[in-house]
Design a protein around this motif. Structure first.
Motif, PDB file in Angstrom:
ATOM      1  N   LEU A  54     127.858  20.743  39.490  1.00 40.85           N
ATOM      2  CA  LEU A  54     127.389  20.644  38.224  1.00 40.85           C
ATOM      3  C   LEU A  54     126.065  20.111  37.838  1.00 40.85           C
ATOM      4  O   LEU A  54     125.343  20.441  36.809  1.00 40.85           O
ATOM      5  CB  LEU A  54     128.635  19.536  37.479  1.00 40.85           C
ATOM      6  CG  LEU A  54     130.012  20.170  37.483  1.00 40.85           C
ATOM      7  CD1 LEU A  54     130.865  19.168  36.967  1.00 40.85           C
ATOM      8  CD2 LEU A  54     129.928  21.298  36.477  1.00 40.85           C
ATOM      9  N   SER A  55     125.433  19.167  38.779  1.00 42.29           N
ATOM     10  CA  SER A  55     124.145  18.561  38.513  1.00 42.29           C
ATOM     11  C   SER A  55     123.235  20.109  38.540  1.00 42.29           C
ATOM     12  O   SER A  55     122.373  19.926  37.933  1.00 42.29           O
ATOM     13  CB  SER A  55     123.830  17.437  39.827  1.00 42.29           C
ATOM     14  OG  SER A  55     123.939  18.283  41.047  1.00 42.29           O
ATOM     15  N   ALA A  56     123.685  20.937  39.363  1.00 48.02           N
ATOM     16  CA  ALA A  56     122.593  21.871  39.727  1.00 48.02           C
ATOM     17  C   ALA A  56     122.735  22.676  38.507  1.00 48.02           C
ATOM     18  O   ALA A  56     121.541  23.349  37.852  1.00 48.02           O
ATOM     19  CB  ALA A  56     122.935  22.870  40.740  1.00 48.02           C
ATOM     20  N   PHE A  57     123.852  22.839  37.700  1.00 46.67           N
ATOM     21  CA  PHE A  57     123.877  23.853  36.550  1.00 46.67           C
ATOM     22  C   PHE A  57     123.284  22.909  35.516  1.00 46.67           C
ATOM     23  O   PHE A  57     122.602  23.382  34.373  1.00 46.67           O
ATOM     24  CB  PHE A  57     125.422  23.894  36.002  1.00 46.67           C
ATOM     25  CG  PHE A  57     125.612  24.573  34.972  1.00 46.67           C
ATOM     26  CD1 PHE A  57     125.571  25.835  34.907  1.00 46.67           C
ATOM     27  CD2 PHE A  57     126.242  23.783  33.727  1.00 46.67           C
ATOM     28  CE1 PHE A  57     125.663  26.552  33.588  1.00 46.67           C
ATOM     29  CE2 PHE A  57     126.474  24.880  32.637  1.00 46.67           C
ATOM     30  CZ  PHE A  57     126.119  25.854  32.293  1.00 46.67           C
ATOM     31  N   LYS A  58     123.318  21.640  35.165  1.00 42.64           N
ATOM     32  CA  LYS A  58     122.597  20.979  34.275  1.00 42.64           C
ATOM     33  C   LYS A  58     121.031  21.211  34.437  1.00 42.64           C
ATOM     34  O   LYS A  58     120.457  21.344  33.393  1.00 42.64           O
ATOM     35  CB  LYS A  58     122.711  19.438  34.419  1.00 42.64           C
ATOM     36  CG  LYS A  58     123.953  18.722  34.031  1.00 42.64           C
ATOM     37  CD  LYS A  58     123.893  17.482  33.183  1.00 42.64           C
ATOM     38  CE  LYS A  58     125.165  17.024  32.300  1.00 42.64           C
ATOM     39  NZ  LYS A  58     126.364  17.153  33.384  1.00 42.64           N
ATOM     40  N   PHE A 178     115.114  29.031  39.675  1.00 40.82           N
ATOM     41  CA  PHE A 178     115.849  29.562  38.918  1.00 40.82           C
ATOM     42  C   PHE A 178     117.082  29.995  39.957  1.00 40.82           C
ATOM     43  O   PHE A 178     118.324  29.614  39.621  1.00 40.82           O
ATOM     44  CB  PHE A 178     115.796  30.863  37.948  1.00 40.82           C
ATOM     45  CG  PHE A 178     116.564  30.993  37.253  1.00 40.82           C
ATOM     46  CD1 PHE A 178     117.234  30.398  36.069  1.00 40.82           C
ATOM     47  CD2 PHE A 178     117.524  32.251  37.407  1.00 40.82           C
ATOM     48  CE1 PHE A 178     118.131  30.696  35.169  1.00 40.82           C
ATOM     49  CE2 PHE A 178     118.842  32.701  36.581  1.00 40.82           C
ATOM     50  CZ  PHE A 178     118.719  31.771  35.441  1.00 40.82           C
ATOM     51  N   TYR A 179     116.798  30.960  40.497  1.00 36.73           N
ATOM     52  CA  TYR A 179     117.990  31.892  41.565  1.00 36.73           C
ATOM     53  C   TYR A 179     118.565  30.529  42.441  1.00 36.73           C
ATOM     54  O   TYR A 179     119.673  30.755  42.672  1.00 36.73           O
ATOM     55  CB  TYR A 179     117.500  33.012  42.030  1.00 36.73           C
ATOM     56  CG  TYR A 179     117.225  34.178  40.877  1.00 36.73           C
ATOM     57  CD1 TYR A 179     118.039  34.784  40.115  1.00 36.73           C
ATOM     58  CD2 TYR A 179     115.804  34.361  40.707  1.00 36.73           C
ATOM     59  CE1 TYR A 179     117.861  35.482  39.257  1.00 36.73           C
ATOM     60  CE2 TYR A 179     115.688  35.393  39.583  1.00 36.73           C
ATOM     61  CZ  TYR A 179     116.789  35.932  39.005  1.00 36.73           C
ATOM     62  OH  TYR A 179     116.507  36.829  38.143  1.00 36.73           O
ATOM     63  N   ALA A 180     117.722  29.659  43.154  1.00 34.17           N
ATOM     64  CA  ALA A 180     118.214  29.037  44.063  1.00 34.17           C
ATOM     65  C   ALA A 180     119.212  27.934  43.297  1.00 34.17           C
ATOM     66  O   ALA A 180     120.256  27.586  44.021  1.00 34.17           O
ATOM     67  CB  ALA A 180     117.042  28.334  44.827  1.00 34.17           C
ATOM     68  N   THR A 181     118.659  27.483  42.029  1.00 31.97           N
ATOM     69  CA  THR A 181     119.522  26.647  41.517  1.00 31.97           C
ATOM     70  C   THR A 181     120.889  27.221  40.775  1.00 31.97           C
ATOM     71  O   THR A 181     121.737  26.595  41.182  1.00 31.97           O
ATOM     72  CB  THR A 181     118.731  25.843  40.200  1.00 31.97           C
ATOM     73  OG1 THR A 181     117.445  25.527  40.827  1.00 31.97           O
ATOM     74  CG2 THR A 181     119.483  24.952  39.425  1.00 31.97           C
ATOM     75  N   LEU A 182     120.606  28.540  40.403  1.00 32.18           N
ATOM     76  CA  LEU A 182     121.884  29.345  40.149  1.00 32.18           C
ATOM     77  C   LEU A 182     122.940  29.359  41.249  1.00 32.18           C
ATOM     78  O   LEU A 182     124.121  29.094  41.121  1.00 32.18           O
ATOM     79  CB  LEU A 182     121.617  30.806  39.604  1.00 32.18           C
ATOM     80  CG  LEU A 182     122.774  31.603  39.297  1.00 32.18           C
ATOM     81  CD1 LEU A 182     123.623  31.367  37.949  1.00 32.18           C
ATOM     82  CD2 LEU A 182     122.188  33.106  39.074  1.00 32.18           C
TER      83      LEU A 182
END
Lengths: 480, 242
Positions: A54-58, A178-182
């Motif tokens: 969830l922290s990544a999604f934020k 972006f993609y790593a976080t996604l």
């Protein structure tokens, strides 16, 4: 002279393009907190893992897709994708192969990856990932006996939380791009490997990724940790059905090598490349990074990239430990309308660190093939050395090849050597081979395999022959 | 076995061969001599099917079959071998694996199974010895960094391995010193038999002193202007082409 080649092209094309008729269970389309909670729930994850996602999604909400690659990428509607798909009734991973749906076993058999242990390649353990779940892992018990952990990452999160917690995101920060976080937010399955102190893993470990479901992205996550003085050789392979749509594959792979440890990571990437008019194919946006954390450690990436509509990946090494070594050996082949923007980053932080980059790009058809690399010497990287060699081979006159090698040097005792060549398969070479009885396809394949020999030799022996064939098949229909 | 009738060939919009007629019987050795630019090498390339050698008119039959409609590799599989004046380099391809692959291509066309690695090595050793080729040359890349002599010997080795019925040699003698010339000529003479025919393209008499031709043709401006026996070669050597 093209008579034969055209026929071959039709026959051989992409032989992994079939679809397995199996009912799948998907989480509703879309990217939001509920989807992430659902994925986490499907995997039965502990709270800490869900919180991490969830922290990544934020963070993702304020990020945008990177645009700098030399590739034309259709805009992706991230809300119009399925983020999780598994074969129906797949509640828990089967305990033994007897419980695995025969259709799945058949699928892997057809891909040349038999999962029944008596049939598999001797000396190779396989983790088979189908869409968002791992369906089987071979030789697990045998590896367990010597303390090697080889299992799906979803299982590692349950059984080895201390290792996962310690290392996940330690090489690729959650907020990297972006993609790593996604991937950090929605990752489904992938492999986990831990090699204990002093153990030389006695067999090749490999993961076979298969995308089957339509409109579905695959977001695998792989984490490999080689403890002090250990060694492991790992190989991944990937295929997908032929479809008109573009499918997204955004993986994160993290490697950690402690003191005196060595990791050899090989990839044979053969995702569906799209048809000869550029329709369909996988978007392969992958983040791979290795950390040479300990002294005298070594990480070596070898990749054979033949598939995907767009490949965008830079397997990199962070050379933190003194005397550590990073290597990158790459063959990237593009045909028809494929686009590849690939290379590596070698970040030298420690003393006496060494890196070696050998990149062979082959472009055919109307494709575009770019090598992009960064070699960076930090202040403390005394006596660091790099050698880079980038060779491009053009087949025909409508393709493009680019070489973009960047360097940053803050250390005054280090050295960088760089060589680059661009050549064409000459008509003289083809004619010479044909005069000796090879048809146009055979002649081209001989010359191209010669061009990438240095890299193909780095693959584990079991796969080198397959890779040679793949190189030939990828270029079929381009003679001429 | 080879019949060339009224052959006209254009290369890059320039007509090179003009109404060429030539008949070569089984087991015969024909030498073609002529000054630079007379079109000697064009015969070799046209027969082998090199792209951009455009046949405007004429006929060529090899062993009773129309040659000109075939792809270059089919011509090779049908028994035509061209020894190149400048053999081509294939970086990254080791000579041994290349040689094995071309041998297997020919076996496949005869519906034979690929050659066993041990057997191939044995044959390779035998034939290399005849040509004074050290075995370590086979672990190098095809023709890459080979000396002129090594390249030419490698061509003769290939003709020996592929067992052709028509051998065309395009200035095989150029770039060879006296010793290498003699070794190479001896190896070629061993390949002579009643079934196999040769076309030897050369500037000089010296190769023909070792490999005795049955016929000598003098070539000028794209066609044969004079045909004789081996004494014609000696005459040209003394008097020149004019």
């Amino acid at each position: 002279m093209n008579k034969v080649s055209k026929d071959n092209f039709k026959q051989e094309k992409y032989k992994y393009g079939f679809v397995t008729e199996i009912e799948s269970e998907k989480i509703p389309k879309g990217l939001n907190e509920d989807v992430i909670r659902l994925i986490s729930k499907k995997k039965n994850e502990p709270d800490w893992m869900l919180d991490w996602r969830l922290s990544a999604f934020k963070r993702l909400e304020n990020m945008s897709v990177p645009k700098w690659a030399k590739a034309e990428i259709d805009e992706i509607d991230f809300q119009d994708l399925y983020y999780y798909s598994s074969p129906k009734d797949f509640k828990e991973k089967p305990k033994s192969l007897d419980e695995v749906d025969p259709k799945l076993l058949e699928t892997y058999e057809k891909l040349g990856i038999p999962l029944k242990e008596q049939k598999v390649l001797a000396g190779v353990a396989v983790d088979a990932v189908f869409d968002s779940v791992s369906v089987a892992t071979t030789f697990k018990e045998k590896l367990n006996e010597i303390g090697v952990i080889f299992c799906p990452i979803s299982e590692a999160i349950q059984k080895h939380p201390e290792l996962v917690k310690k290392y996940i995101g330690s090489v690729i920060p959650v907020t990297d791009h972006f993609y790593a976080t996604l991937n950090s937010a929605v990752f489904s399955d992938g492999s986990f490997v831990y090699i204990p102190k002093g153990v030389k893993c006695p067999m090749e470990l490999s993961t076979y990724f298969r995308i089957n479901a339509s409109e579905t992205g695959q977001f695998e996550r792989t984490l490999i940790i080689a403890d002090e003085g250990s060694y492991v050789s790992y190989l991944e392979g990937c295929t997908a059905p032929m479809r008109d749509e573009n499918q997204l594959h955004a993986a994160n792979v993290e490697l950690v090598a402690l003191d005196n440890a060595e990791i050899k990571y090989s990839t044979v990437q053969n995702w569906y490349p799209g048809d000869e008019n550029g329709k369909g194919g996988i978007y392969n946006f992958v983040t791979k990074r290795g950390l040479c954390k300990g002294k005298n450690s070594k990480i070596s990436w070898t990749q054979i990239e033949t598939g995907s509509a767009i490949t965008w990946k830079y397997p990199s090494c962070i050379l933190r430990g003194d005397n550590s070594t990073g290597e990158f050996y790459s063959v990237a082949i593009t045909n028809n309308y494929q686009q590849a923007d690939t290379g590596t980053k070698m970040i030298h932080l420690g003393k006496n660190t060494k890196s070696r980059i050998i990149s062979k790009g082959i472009s055919a058809g109307k494709s575009s093939n770019t090598y992009r690399g960064l070699v960076s010497f930090h202040k403390k990287a005394k006596n660091a050395k790099n050698f880079t060699q980038c060779d491009s081979l053009l087949v025909g006159s409508e393709c493009k090849a680019n070489t973009i090698p960047l360097t940053e040097n803050s250390s005054n005792s280090s050295s960088i050597e760089h060589e680059a060549t661009t050549s064409k398969i000459s008509d003289e070479q083809l004619f010479y081979c044909m005069q000796r009885g090879l048809d146009a396809e055979e002649a081209q394949s001989l010359i191209v395999n010669g061009f990438c020999k240095e890299v193909l030799q780095k693959l584990p022996m079991e796969f080198a022959v397959e890779a040679q064939k793949l190189v030939s098949i990828s270029l079929e229909g381009s003679v001429g | 076995m080879l019949e060339i009738k009224n052959l006209n060939v254009t290369v890059e919009e320039k007509q090179i061969l003009k109404n060429l007629n030539l008949n070569i019987g089984k087991g015969e050795v024909h030498a073609i001599m002529g000054p630079n630019g007379s079109g000697k090498s064009t015969i070799a390339h046209t027969l082998a099917g090199k792209p951009n050698y455009n046949v405007d008119s004429g006929e060529v039959n090899l062993n009773g079959e129309d040659l000109l409609s075939k792809d270059p590799y089919e011509r090779s599989l049908n028994g035509l071998f061209l020894a190149f004046q400048y053999p081509i380099e294939l970086p990254g391809v080791t000579n041994a694996s290349y040689l094995k692959q071309i041998v297997n291509a020919h076996r496949k066309s005869r519906k034979e199974t690929p050659i066993d690695a041990g057997e191939f090595l044995k044959i390779l050793k035998e034939k290399s010895k005849l040509l004074d080729i050290p075995m370590d040359m086979h672990s190098r890349f095809v023709n890459a960094g080979f000396s002129g002599g090594e390249k030419k010997k490698n061509e003769v080795l290939q003709m020996d391995l592929l067992n052709p019925s028509l051998i065309i040699m395009d200035e095989t003698d150029s770039g060879l010193d006296v010793d290498a010339l003699k070794t190479t000529a001896d190896a070629i003479n061993k390949l002579r038999n009643d079934e196999r025919s040769f076309i030897i393209i050369t500037h000089y008499l010296r190769l023909l002193e070792y490999i005795e031709p049955d016929y000598v043709h003098v070539f000028q401006n794209g066609s044969v202007i004079e045909t004789g026996d081996k004494t014609l070669a000696s005459r040209i050597d003394q008097e020149g082409y004019s």
